[in-house]
Design a protein around this motif. Structure first.
Motif, PDB file in Angstrom:
ATOM      1  N   SER A  33       0.892  -1.146  -0.055  1.00  0.00           N
ATOM      2  CA  SER A  33       0.001  -0.021   0.073  1.00  0.00           C
ATOM      3  C   SER A  33       0.729   1.176   0.144  1.00  0.00           C
ATOM      4  CB  SER A  33      -0.972   0.051   1.148  1.00  0.00           C
ATOM      5  OG  SER A  33      -0.186   0.231   2.438  1.00  0.00           O
ATOM      6  N   ASN A  34       0.194   2.241  -0.042  1.00  0.00           N
ATOM      7  CA  ASN A  34       0.973   3.663  -0.064  1.00  0.00           C
ATOM      8  C   ASN A  34       1.072   3.957   1.482  1.00  0.00           C
ATOM      9  OD1 ASN A  34       1.487   3.678  -2.905  1.00  0.00           O
ATOM     10  ND2 ASN A  34      -0.565   4.822  -3.071  1.00  0.00           N
ATOM     11  N   SER A  35       0.330   3.372   2.183  1.00  0.00           N
ATOM     12  CA  SER A  35       0.226   4.212   3.438  1.00  0.00           C
ATOM     13  C   SER A  35       1.000   3.003   4.427  1.00  0.00           C
ATOM     14  CB  SER A  35      -1.565   3.918   3.902  1.00  0.00           C
ATOM     15  OG  SER A  35      -2.097   2.907   3.843  1.00  0.00           O
ATOM     16  N   GLY A  36       1.487   2.134   4.066  1.00  0.00           N
ATOM     17  CA  GLY A  36       2.302   1.241   4.928  1.00  0.00           C
ATOM     18  C   GLY A  36       1.294   0.242   5.831  1.00  0.00           C
ATOM     19  N   GLU A  37       0.105   0.107   5.447  1.00  0.00           N
ATOM     20  CA  GLU A  37      -1.058  -0.542   6.440  1.00  0.00           C
ATOM     21  C   GLU A  37      -0.904  -2.344   5.877  1.00  0.00           C
ATOM     22  OE1 GLU A  37      -4.189   1.418   6.246  1.00  0.00           O
ATOM     23  OE2 GLU A  37      -3.398   3.530   7.082  1.00  0.00           O
ATOM     24  N   LYS A  38      -0.532  -2.410   4.727  1.00  0.00           N
ATOM     25  CA  LYS A  38      -0.599  -3.766   4.203  1.00  0.00           C
ATOM     26  C   LYS A  38       0.748  -4.329   4.079  1.00  0.00           C
ATOM     27  CE  LYS A  38      -4.946  -2.756   2.363  1.00  0.00           C
ATOM     28  NZ  LYS A  38      -5.688  -2.707   0.808  1.00  0.00           N
ATOM     29  N   LEU A  39       1.199  -5.130   5.310  1.00  0.00           N
ATOM     30  CA  LEU A  39       2.516  -5.459   5.061  1.00  0.00           C
ATOM     31  C   LEU A  39       2.536  -7.172   5.250  1.00  0.00           C
ATOM     32  CD1 LEU A  39       4.190  -3.132   7.795  1.00  0.00           C
ATOM     33  CD2 LEU A  39       4.117  -2.986   5.387  1.00  0.00           C
ATOM     34  N   ALA A  40       3.705  -7.565   4.596  1.00  0.00           N
ATOM     35  CA  ALA A  40       4.004  -9.001   4.492  1.00  0.00           C
ATOM     36  C   ALA A  40       5.538  -9.211   4.815  1.00  0.00           C
ATOM     37  CB  ALA A  40       3.681  -9.647   3.105  1.00  0.00           C
ATOM     38  N   LEU A  41       5.808 -10.459   5.605  1.00  0.00           N
ATOM     39  CA  LEU A  41       7.338 -10.811   5.493  1.00  0.00           C
ATOM     40  C   LEU A  41       7.335 -11.920   4.797  1.00  0.00           C
ATOM     41  CD1 LEU A  41       9.545  -9.715   7.147  1.00  0.00           C
ATOM     42  CD2 LEU A  41       8.979 -10.984   9.156  1.00  0.00           C
ATOM     43  N   LEU A  42       8.510 -11.916   3.844  1.00  0.00           N
ATOM     44  CA  LEU A  42       8.934 -12.993   2.915  1.00  0.00           C
ATOM     45  C   LEU A  42      10.056 -13.564   3.240  1.00  0.00           C
ATOM     46  CD1 LEU A  42       7.941 -14.139   0.112  1.00  0.00           C
ATOM     47  CD2 LEU A  42       9.224 -12.433  -1.025  1.00  0.00           C
ATOM     48  N   ASP A  43      10.122 -14.892   3.744  1.00  0.00           N
ATOM     49  CA  ASP A  43      11.550 -15.685   4.009  1.00  0.00           C
ATOM     50  C   ASP A  43      12.049 -16.227   2.878  1.00  0.00           C
ATOM     51  OD1 ASP A  43      13.247 -17.253   4.882  1.00  0.00           O
ATOM     52  OD2 ASP A  43      11.940 -18.123   6.666  1.00  0.00           O
ATOM     53  N   VAL A  44      12.934 -15.639   2.346  1.00  0.00           N
ATOM     54  CA  VAL A  44      13.522 -16.201   0.952  1.00  0.00           C
ATOM     55  C   VAL A  44      14.768 -17.047   1.566  1.00  0.00           C
ATOM     56  CG1 VAL A  44      12.585 -14.668  -0.389  1.00  0.00           C
ATOM     57  CG2 VAL A  44      14.707 -14.181   0.442  1.00  0.00           C
ATOM     58  N   SER A  45      15.009 -17.304   2.641  1.00  0.00           N
ATOM     59  CA  SER A  45      16.178 -18.191   3.106  1.00  0.00           C
ATOM     60  C   SER A  45      16.160 -19.677   2.818  1.00  0.00           C
ATOM     61  CB  SER A  45      16.240 -18.046   4.603  1.00  0.00           C
ATOM     62  OG  SER A  45      15.211 -18.889   5.144  1.00  0.00           O
ATOM     63  N   GLY A  46      15.107 -20.353   2.705  1.00  0.00           N
ATOM     64  CA  GLY A  46      14.951 -21.560   2.222  1.00  0.00           C
ATOM     65  C   GLY A  46      14.855 -22.554   3.161  1.00  0.00           C
ATOM     66  N   GLN A  47      15.080 -21.942   4.556  1.00  0.00           N
ATOM     67  CA  GLN A  47      15.046 -22.771   5.688  1.00  0.00           C
ATOM     68  C   GLN A  47      13.677 -22.962   6.469  1.00  0.00           C
ATOM     69  OE1 GLN A  47      17.795 -20.799   8.669  1.00  0.00           O
ATOM     70  NE2 GLN A  47      19.147 -20.382   6.753  1.00  0.00           N
ATOM     71  N   GLU A  48      13.699 -23.826   7.538  1.00  0.00           N
ATOM     72  CA  GLU A  48      12.464 -23.842   7.995  1.00  0.00           C
ATOM     73  C   GLU A  48      12.040 -22.731   8.517  1.00  0.00           C
ATOM     74  OE1 GLU A  48       9.252 -26.179   8.996  1.00  0.00           O
ATOM     75  OE2 GLU A  48      11.134 -27.191   7.903  1.00  0.00           O
ATOM     76  N   SER A  49      10.583 -22.557   8.112  1.00  0.00           N
ATOM     77  CA  SER A  49       9.879 -21.281   8.662  1.00  0.00           C
ATOM     78  C   SER A  49      10.124 -20.941  10.175  1.00  0.00           C
ATOM     79  CB  SER A  49       8.508 -21.316   8.009  1.00  0.00           C
ATOM     80  OG  SER A  49       7.889 -20.123   8.535  1.00  0.00           O
ATOM     81  N   VAL A  50      10.248 -19.628  10.428  1.00  0.00           N
ATOM     82  CA  VAL A  50      10.010 -19.063  11.642  1.00  0.00           C
ATOM     83  C   VAL A  50       8.695 -18.454  11.961  1.00  0.00           C
ATOM     84  CG1 VAL A  50      12.653 -18.953  12.171  1.00  0.00           C
ATOM     85  CG2 VAL A  50      11.315 -16.975  11.222  1.00  0.00           C
ATOM     86  N   PHE A  51       7.906 -18.387  11.075  1.00  0.00           N
ATOM     87  CA  PHE A  51       6.595 -17.625  11.340  1.00  0.00           C
ATOM     88  C   PHE A  51       5.735 -18.678  12.063  1.00  0.00           C
ATOM     89  CE2 PHE A  51       7.663 -15.976   6.813  1.00  0.00           C
ATOM     90  CZ  PHE A  51       8.399 -14.940   7.375  1.00  0.00           C
ATOM     91  N   SER A  52       4.834 -18.215  12.815  1.00  0.00           N
ATOM     92  CA  SER A  52       3.739 -18.838  13.415  1.00  0.00           C
ATOM     93  C   SER A  52       2.513 -19.479  12.579  1.00  0.00           C
ATOM     94  CB  SER A  52       3.249 -18.211  14.691  1.00  0.00           C
ATOM     95  OG  SER A  52       2.555 -17.057  14.386  1.00  0.00           O
ATOM     96  N   SER A  53       2.105 -18.674  11.518  1.00  0.00           N
ATOM     97  CA  SER A  53       1.017 -18.864  10.491  1.00  0.00           C
ATOM     98  C   SER A  53       1.729 -18.730   9.268  1.00  0.00           C
ATOM     99  CB  SER A  53       0.029 -18.043  10.934  1.00  0.00           C
ATOM    100  OG  SER A  53      -0.668 -17.999  12.179  1.00  0.00           O
ATOM    101  N   PRO A  54       2.534 -19.544   8.498  1.00  0.00           N
ATOM    102  CA  PRO A  54       3.298 -19.307   7.175  1.00  0.00           C
ATOM    103  C   PRO A  54       2.363 -19.890   6.365  1.00  0.00           C
ATOM    104  CG  PRO A  54       4.196 -21.299   8.268  1.00  0.00           C
ATOM    105  CD  PRO A  54       3.391 -20.633   9.408  1.00  0.00           C
ATOM    106  N   ILE A  55       2.564 -19.358   5.044  1.00  0.00           N
ATOM    107  CA  ILE A  55       2.176 -19.890   3.818  1.00  0.00           C
ATOM    108  C   ILE A  55       3.308 -20.400   3.223  1.00  0.00           C
ATOM    109  CG2 ILE A  55       0.816 -19.486   1.712  1.00  0.00           C
ATOM    110  CD1 ILE A  55      -0.534 -17.359   3.409  1.00  0.00           C
ATOM    111  N   HIS A  56       3.440 -21.502   2.902  1.00  0.00           N
ATOM    112  CA  HIS A  56       4.740 -21.926   2.103  1.00  0.00           C
ATOM    113  C   HIS A  56       4.339 -22.320   0.610  1.00  0.00           C
ATOM    114  CE1 HIS A  56       6.604 -22.489   5.913  1.00  0.00           C
ATOM    115  NE2 HIS A  56       5.455 -23.502   6.185  1.00  0.00           N
ATOM    116  N   TYR A  57       5.179 -21.834  -0.356  1.00  0.00           N
ATOM    117  CA  TYR A  57       5.305 -22.134  -1.684  1.00  0.00           C
ATOM    118  C   TYR A  57       6.637 -22.937  -2.075  1.00  0.00           C
ATOM    119  CZ  TYR A  57       1.976 -18.008  -1.339  1.00  0.00           C
ATOM    120  OH  TYR A  57       0.940 -17.133  -1.138  1.00  0.00           O
ATOM    121  N   ASP A  58       6.163 -23.780  -2.964  1.00  0.00           N
ATOM    122  CA  ASP A  58       7.303 -24.959  -3.317  1.00  0.00           C
ATOM    123  C   ASP A  58       7.640 -24.229  -4.538  1.00  0.00           C
ATOM    124  OD1 ASP A  58       7.464 -26.337  -1.232  1.00  0.00           O
ATOM    125  OD2 ASP A  58       5.775 -27.629  -2.020  1.00  0.00           O
ATOM    126  N   ILE A  59       8.909 -24.051  -4.896  1.00  0.00           N
ATOM    127  CA  ILE A  59       9.539 -23.366  -6.140  1.00  0.00           C
ATOM    128  C   ILE A  59       9.782 -24.722  -7.011  1.00  0.00           C
ATOM    129  CG2 ILE A  59      11.471 -21.996  -7.142  1.00  0.00           C
ATOM    130  CD1 ILE A  59      12.145 -20.884  -4.641  1.00  0.00           C
TER     131      ILE A  59
END
Length: 167
Positions: A33-59
């Motif tokens: 967004s232009n207002s900084g209200e719709k944020l996401a955190l993208l983990d591109v480390s390839g490691q096991e997720s540290v997120f409590s509610s992750p969405i995983h995508y297989d490349i």
């Protein structure tokens, strides 16, 4: 090469804390967004997720740089029929292995949702948003136009890197 990308959504406070807690991870704070209200955190480390509610995508396919900069776009195509899935896979494979990359494209990832394998994601990174807009009107994008319909639950999300407001 990484084989999986994870994403989660939240407030600036929560996502920034995760980044600070895991400074050795490649966690990218994105803003849609232009207002900084719709944020996401993208983990591109390839490691096991540290997120409590992750969405995983297989490349499944990747081409281009792994240096994350610029404009990022996700195209979601959900629940393709088995026949459409075969056609999509063929077109994606041809694009990644044969076609020249469009001007301004830094990378492209063809991915599957880990939980729902019939959901396809095209993640692309660009020098700037205008380059993505030009590609969608270019002949190299034409093979994907068939899939951009309500029938395939097509939707998009575009991001730029979060930049805190200067005071």
């Amino acid at each position: 090469m990484i084989t999986r990308i994870s994403i989660t959504y939240g407030t600036k406070q929560i996502l920034s804390k995760l980044q600070a807690r895991y400074p050795d991870r490649k966690l990218l704070l994105l803003d849609s967004s232009n207002s900084g209200e719709k944020l996401a955190l993208l983990d591109v480390s390839g490691q096991e997720s540290v997120f409590s509610s992750p969405i995983h995508y297989d490349i499944k396919l990747h081409r281009g740089t792994t240096d994350w900069q610029g404009f990022i776009n996700f195209i979601y195509l959900d629940n393709l029929s088995p026949d459409d899935q075969k056609v999509f896979n063929s077109k994606a494979n041809h694009f990644v292995t044969t076609d020249p990359m469009p001007t301004g494209m830094r990378s492209i990832y063809f991915m599957k949702d880990e939980k729902n394998r019939s959901n396809n994601i095209i993640l692309s990174t660009w020098e700037q948003a205008d380059d993505f807009s030009v590609w969608k009107r270019d002949s190299s994008f034409q093979p994907f136009n068939y899939f951009l319909s309500a029938q395939n639950n097509y939707h998009e999300a575009s991001y730029h890197f979060f930049k805190p407001e200067e005071k």
